[in-house]
Scaffold this motif. Structure first.
Motif, mmCIF file in Angstrom:
data_model
loop_
_atom_site.group_PDB
_atom_site.id
_atom_site.type_symbol
_atom_site.label_atom_id
_atom_site.label_comp_id
_atom_site.label_asym_id
_atom_site.label_seq_id
_atom_site.Cartn_x
_atom_site.Cartn_y
_atom_site.Cartn_z
ATOM 1 N N ILE A 173 0.837 -1.209 0.000
ATOM 2 C CA ILE A 173 0.000 0.000 0.000
ATOM 3 C C ILE A 173 0.867 1.253 0.000
ATOM 4 C CG2 ILE A 173 -1.667 1.350 1.332
ATOM 5 C CD1 ILE A 173 -2.916 -1.270 2.250
ATOM 6 N N GLU A 174 1.822 1.312 0.926
ATOM 7 C CA GLU A 174 2.700 2.482 1.003
ATOM 8 C C GLU A 174 3.636 2.532 -0.200
ATOM 9 O OE1 GLU A 174 2.126 4.768 2.872
ATOM 10 O OE2 GLU A 174 1.533 4.155 4.876
ATOM 11 N N SER A 175 4.040 1.364 -0.698
ATOM 12 C CA SER A 175 4.902 1.323 -1.879
ATOM 13 C C SER A 175 4.203 1.957 -3.071
ATOM 14 C CB SER A 175 5.278 -0.131 -2.193
ATOM 15 O OG SER A 175 6.038 -0.202 -3.383
ATOM 16 N N LYS A 176 2.953 1.597 -3.292
ATOM 17 C CA LYS A 176 2.199 2.144 -4.414
ATOM 18 C C LYS A 176 1.913 3.631 -4.220
ATOM 19 C CE LYS A 176 0.032 -2.236 -5.734
ATOM 20 N NZ LYS A 176 -1.220 -3.025 -5.792
ATOM 21 N N TYR A 177 1.718 4.040 -2.976
ATOM 22 C CA TYR A 177 1.489 5.454 -2.675
ATOM 23 C C TYR A 177 2.703 6.284 -3.102
ATOM 24 C CZ TYR A 177 1.140 9.725 0.111
ATOM 25 O OH TYR A 177 1.116 11.037 0.515
ATOM 26 N N CYS A 178 3.893 5.814 -2.720
ATOM 27 C CA CYS A 178 5.120 6.532 -3.063
ATOM 28 C C CYS A 178 5.369 6.518 -4.571
ATOM 29 C CB CYS A 178 6.312 5.914 -2.332
ATOM 30 S SG CYS A 178 6.270 6.118 -0.540
ATOM 31 N N GLN A 179 5.125 5.377 -5.201
ATOM 32 C CA GLN A 179 5.333 5.290 -6.645
ATOM 33 C C GLN A 179 4.378 6.210 -7.392
ATOM 34 O OE1 GLN A 179 7.878 3.553 -8.224
ATOM 35 N NE2 GLN A 179 7.157 4.841 -9.925
ATOM 36 N N LYS A 180 3.154 6.356 -6.878
ATOM 37 C CA LYS A 180 2.183 7.251 -7.525
ATOM 38 C C LYS A 180 2.663 8.700 -7.462
ATOM 39 C CE LYS A 180 -2.761 8.280 -7.794
ATOM 40 N NZ LYS A 180 -2.590 9.742 -7.949
ATOM 41 N N LYS A 181 3.307 9.074 -6.366
ATOM 42 C CA LYS A 181 3.862 10.423 -6.256
ATOM 43 C C LYS A 181 4.869 10.678 -7.378
ATOM 44 C CE LYS A 181 2.116 12.116 -2.334
ATOM 45 N NZ LYS A 181 1.438 13.436 -2.232
ATOM 46 N N VAL A 182 5.704 9.676 -7.643
ATOM 47 C CA VAL A 182 6.704 9.794 -8.704
ATOM 48 C C VAL A 182 6.035 9.809 -10.072
ATOM 49 C CG1 VAL A 182 8.712 8.710 -9.772
ATOM 50 C CG2 VAL A 182 8.461 8.672 -7.283
ATOM 51 N N ASP A 183 5.125 8.875 -10.295
ATOM 52 C CA ASP A 183 4.441 8.782 -11.589
ATOM 53 C C ASP A 183 3.667 10.055 -11.902
ATOM 54 O OD1 ASP A 183 5.414 6.225 -11.891
ATOM 55 O OD2 ASP A 183 3.574 5.239 -11.222
ATOM 56 N N ASP A 184 3.012 10.620 -10.895
ATOM 57 C CA ASP A 184 2.231 11.847 -11.102
ATOM 58 C C ASP A 184 3.134 13.010 -11.507
ATOM 59 O OD1 ASP A 184 -0.079 10.511 -10.513
ATOM 60 O OD2 ASP A 184 -0.323 11.348 -8.494
ATOM 61 N N ALA A 185 4.318 13.078 -10.896
ATOM 62 C CA ALA A 185 5.256 14.156 -11.227
ATOM 63 C C ALA A 185 5.761 14.006 -12.657
ATOM 64 C CB ALA A 185 6.425 14.146 -10.244
ATOM 65 N N ILE A 186 6.070 12.777 -13.047
ATOM 66 C CA ILE A 186 6.554 12.528 -14.410
ATOM 67 C C ILE A 186 5.465 12.864 -15.434
ATOM 68 C CG2 ILE A 186 7.344 10.773 -16.038
ATOM 69 C CD1 ILE A 186 8.622 9.314 -13.653
ATOM 70 N N LYS A 187 4.270 12.324 -15.218
ATOM 71 C CA LYS A 187 3.173 12.563 -16.153
ATOM 72 C C LYS A 187 2.770 14.039 -16.170
ATOM 73 C CE LYS A 187 1.364 7.867 -15.616
ATOM 74 N NZ LYS A 187 0.298 7.023 -15.013
ATOM 75 N N GLY A 188 2.872 14.691 -15.006
ATOM 76 C CA GLY A 188 2.552 16.111 -14.941
ATOM 77 C C GLY A 188 3.481 16.932 -15.819
ATOM 78 N N CYS A 189 4.778 16.625 -15.753
ATOM 79 C CA CYS A 189 5.762 17.327 -16.581
ATOM 80 C C CYS A 189 5.509 17.064 -18.061
ATOM 81 C CB CYS A 189 7.176 16.874 -16.218
ATOM 82 S SG CYS A 189 7.974 17.885 -14.955
ATOM 83 N N GLU A 190 5.183 15.839 -18.388
ATOM 84 C CA GLU A 190 5.008 15.475 -19.792
ATOM 85 C C GLU A 190 3.724 16.047 -20.386
ATOM 86 O OE1 GLU A 190 7.418 11.239 -20.151
ATOM 87 O OE2 GLU A 190 5.349 11.202 -19.426
ATOM 88 N N SER A 191 2.679 16.150 -19.579
ATOM 89 C CA SER A 191 1.388 16.582 -20.115
ATOM 90 C C SER A 191 1.135 18.078 -19.976
ATOM 91 C CB SER A 191 0.252 15.812 -19.424
ATOM 92 O OG SER A 191 0.225 16.095 -18.032
ATOM 93 N N ASP A 192 1.698 18.696 -18.953
ATOM 94 C CA ASP A 192 1.458 20.120 -18.704
ATOM 95 C C ASP A 192 2.727 20.745 -18.146
ATOM 96 O OD1 ASP A 192 0.380 22.584 -18.326
ATOM 97 O OD2 ASP A 192 -1.102 21.991 -16.826
ATOM 98 N N PHE A 193 3.720 20.875 -19.019
ATOM 99 C CA PHE A 193 5.048 21.301 -18.589
ATOM 100 C C PHE A 193 5.045 22.684 -17.947
ATOM 101 C CE2 PHE A 193 9.302 23.098 -19.310
ATOM 102 C CZ PHE A 193 10.080 22.123 -18.695
ATOM 103 N N SER A 194 4.240 23.578 -18.450
ATOM 104 C CA SER A 194 4.239 24.954 -17.949
ATOM 105 C C SER A 194 3.895 25.027 -16.463
ATOM 106 C CB SER A 194 3.259 25.816 -18.749
ATOM 107 O OG SER A 194 1.937 25.328 -18.619
ATOM 108 N N HIS A 195 3.073 24.074 -15.986
ATOM 109 C CA HIS A 195 2.674 24.082 -14.587
ATOM 110 C C HIS A 195 3.527 23.158 -13.716
ATOM 111 C CE1 HIS A 195 -0.974 25.917 -16.285
ATOM 112 N NE2 HIS A 195 -1.154 26.434 -15.084
ATOM 113 N N HIS A 196 4.373 22.344 -14.343
ATOM 114 C CA HIS A 196 5.168 21.386 -13.572
ATOM 115 C C HIS A 196 6.664 21.477 -13.863
ATOM 116 C CE1 HIS A 196 1.091 19.632 -13.600
ATOM 117 N NE2 HIS A 196 1.409 19.164 -12.417
#
Length: 332
Positions: A173-196
């Motif tokens: 549970i905690e492993s997936k929580y931490c990985q989601k934090k990383v995945d969200d940051a990566i996808k955020g940069c790729e999809s909306d670079f100006s805000h991330h």
């Protein structure tokens, strides 16, 4: 004491030991049990958490270091000796003053854990190893510190490490929580670079650490690879691993290319890619990357692939003409 009372007492002791409420004591010579956290170890964790003299991300880093050491089987005495200084309020640490040193250490550790995660010798998820109870205690204390950190580079790298270490303790549970934090940051940069865009340095570093997990080629700022050795490493890696690593590195490169041509991060990303391709014997791809780098820098010379020293540990990149330092270190 009656026989029944004796049995009850032994049963109670077993429950306390299993729950980590008691330790086996300083005289024990066996490895710590998976569920045991001693009073001294818990005190060490709490002191690091409460050390307001160092940043929240630095405290989280030390806690994650403790978790890793605990999973590797380091005994209590060694843990206290190694990490005790960071619990002291006035403890000096180089990382507190040099962010570049801290970032380098984070990237190195993240890359190593990524390699462990992709190793065929890795423990199965949930398999107990070392003192998993202490590891999980330290990791759980690190998470709130990461939530309050404003250092996105450190935060993303530490979440990446924590995800793997939580998986080692069996806490999916905690492993997936931490990985989601990383995945969200990566996808955020790729999809909306100006805000991330503020995450880009950390995202690029994590993507490169992920790639290292598939193909552990180290790209040094200083050491020049020998021509005789170039390309020989390709034989050591499966084609699918090289393909996965290249995919991740190209994702990092695509993000760096959204920065301006004078960006050190962008230039360094292309420079490292040149050397990565060279190390794997991909000469055509290396030449293409080199041309992109030359156009970014405005200099067409292989000398710019390595920096010059300008004294006191400082580096000067993208210069061909020799530099002359006119000051002495430590002279004020």
């Amino acid at each position: 004491m009656s026989k029944r009372e004796s049995v009850k007492k032994r049963a109670l002791m077993a429950i306390l030991l299993a729950g980590g409420m008691l330790s086996s004591g300083p005289g024990a010579f066996s490895a710590p049990k998976a569920g045991a956290v001693s009073k001294n170890q818990l005190e060490l964790v709490n002191k690091i958490v409460g050390n307001q003299n160092i940043s929240s991300e630095l405290r989280a880093y030390f806690l994650i270091q403790i978790a890793r050491s605990a999973l590797q089987g380091m005994d209590g005495g060694a843990l206290e000796k190694q990490y005790g200084p960071y619990a002291a309020a006035g403890a000096f640490n180089l990382f507190s003053r040099r962010r570049s040193a801290f970032n380098s250490s984070l990237s190195a550790m993240a890359s190593q854990l990524s390699l462990e995660a992709n190793s065929t010798k890795e423990d199965k998820p949930g398999e107990k190893r070392g003192n998993s109870a202490l590891a999980e205690t330290a990791l759980k204390e690190a998470l709130p510190l990461l939530e309050t950190s404003d250092n996105s580079f450190a935060r993303l790298n530490l979440y990446f490490m924590a995800s793997y270490l939580f998986r080692k303790t069996g806490n999916e549970i905690e492993s997936k929580y931490c990985q989601k934090k990383v995945d969200d940051a990566i996808k955020g940069c790729e999809s909306d670079f100006s805000h991330h865009a503020n995450h880009i340095e950390g995202v690029v570093a994590v993507l490169n650490s992920m790639a290292y997990g598939y193909v552990p080629v180290q790209i040094s700022d200083w050491q020049r690879p020998s021509a005789a050795g170039a390309g020989k490493q390709t034989k050591s890696y499966a084609k699918k691993n090289i393909a996965e690593a290249e995919k991740l590195k190209l994702r990092a490169l695509a993000l760096a290319d959204r920065l301006d041509s004078g960006s050190q991060l962008r230039r360094k990303a292309h420079r490292d890619m040149v050397l990565w391709y060279q190390e794997l014997g991909k000469s055509d791809a290396a030449r293409n990357e080199k041309e992109i780098l030359f156009n970014l820098v405005g200099v067409h010379d292989d000398k710019i692939l390595y920096p010059q020293s300008f004294g006191c540990g400082s580096l000067v990149w993208w210069k061909v003409e020799p530099l002359v330092s006119r000051f002495s270190c430590g002279m004020g």
